[in-house]
Design an enzyme around this catalytic site. Structure first.
Site, mmCIF file in Angstrom:
data_model
loop_
_atom_site.group_PDB
_atom_site.id
_atom_site.type_symbol
_atom_site.label_atom_id
_atom_site.label_comp_id
_atom_site.label_asym_id
_atom_site.label_seq_id
_atom_site.Cartn_x
_atom_site.Cartn_y
_atom_site.Cartn_z
ATOM 1 N N LYS A 15 0.850 -1.194 0.000
ATOM 2 C CA LYS A 15 0.000 0.000 0.000
ATOM 3 C C LYS A 15 0.887 1.246 0.000
ATOM 4 O O LYS A 15 1.778 1.386 0.839
ATOM 5 C CB LYS A 15 -0.898 0.006 1.238
HETATM 6 O O1 G3P Z 1 -7.007 0.962 5.996
HETATM 7 C C1 G3P Z 1 -7.465 2.248 5.730
HETATM 8 C C2 G3P Z 1 -8.892 2.504 6.052
HETATM 9 O O2 G3P Z 1 -9.572 1.325 6.138
HETATM 10 C C3 G3P Z 1 -9.087 3.374 7.245
HETATM 11 O O3 G3P Z 1 -10.301 3.128 7.845
HETATM 12 O O4 G3P Z 1 -11.886 3.175 9.725
HETATM 13 O O5 G3P Z 1 -9.623 4.232 9.987
HETATM 14 O O6 G3P Z 1 -11.334 5.276 8.511
HETATM 15 P P1 G3P Z 1 -10.812 4.007 9.079
#
Ligand code: G3P
Length: 228
Positions: free
Chosen positions: A86
């Site tokens: 990533k």
């Molecule tokens: O992995 C990146 C993404 O899934 C972040 O999610 O829940 O931290 O906004 P969140």
């Protein structure tokens, strides 16, 4: 639609994989921080558990293109060529995506908040582009629509890249993307568990089993009846 678990929690991964047909695991630096373990050891543990055909996505920390490339090479060396590295869609990140993709390394472009960031990442060679649906919603824009726009743009321009929508807070956001034909989503275990949970289903199962017990005996199943 591929469905991935957005967690590095080994217990959650094994428990969820035991029950549901998932396609892999995605992580980010914050997710790895939550596990309080050496991040590479944690990723190796997850990778060794995942069934063949599953994907693992893990993020670089470096900020310059050269350092991102070096870090990605190390990650692939430790975790294998099946790894999706990533890379955030900064200007340096886009440069790193171009270099890594030309080398044949699978790249997932991440930290995407606008369709044009995803478009540029796909042009640079990213196999997946990861818009942050809920975070976009929280900024006053429409995260689901942004992910749909990216999906449509990638197809319209025949780019060899797919959406890996991330950052969900509810199953409705995932349903809308599934309806639109989005290629893949990743979400935390609690959000994914909510995809199939319904009190009416629990009620129906209880009612069926009560009827069966009333007619054929308590705690009897087809198995016991067959043996009678
Ligand atoms: O992995 C990146 C993404 O899934 C972040 O999610 O829940 O931290 O906004 P969140």
């Amino acid at each position: 639609m591929l469905i991935l678990l957005d967690t590095a929690n080994f217990e959650a991964i094994t428990r969820m994989y035991d029950l549901f047909p998932y396609d892999g695991v995605t992580t980010n630096p914050t997710i790895l921080k939550n596990e309080k373990n050496d991040p590479m050891k944690q990723l190796l543990r997850i990778w060794e558990f995942l069934p063949a055909g599953s994907a693992l996505h893990a993020q670089v920390i470096s900020v310059t293109a050269e350092e991102m490339v070096e870090e990605a090479h190390y990650m692939v060396k430790r975790l294998g060529e099946g790894l999706y590295v990533k890379v955030p869609v900064s200007a340096q990140g886009l440069k790193a995506i171009s270099i890594l993709s030309k080398e044949g390394i699978h790249v997932t472009a991440t930290a995407i908040y606008t369709p044009m960031q995803a478009f540029m990442a796909a042009k640079a060679g990213a196999k997946f582009t990861a818009p942050y649906v809920n975070r976009i919603d929280n900024m006053g824009a429409d995260g689901v629509k942004a992910a749909m726009d990216i999906h449509d743009m990638l197809r319209m321009h025949k780019l060899d890249s797919d959406v890996l929508a991330a950052s969900f807070k509810n199953s409705q956001q995932i349903l809308e993307l599934c309806r639109h034909g989005i290629g893949s989503v990743t979400a935390a275990p609690d959000v994914l568990e909510a995809l199939i949970r319904h009190p009416a289903t629990d009620h129906a199962i209880t009612a069926f089993n009560n009827d069966f017990a009333e007619a054929f005996g308590k705690n009897k199943t087809m198995l016991e009846l067959y043996e009678i």
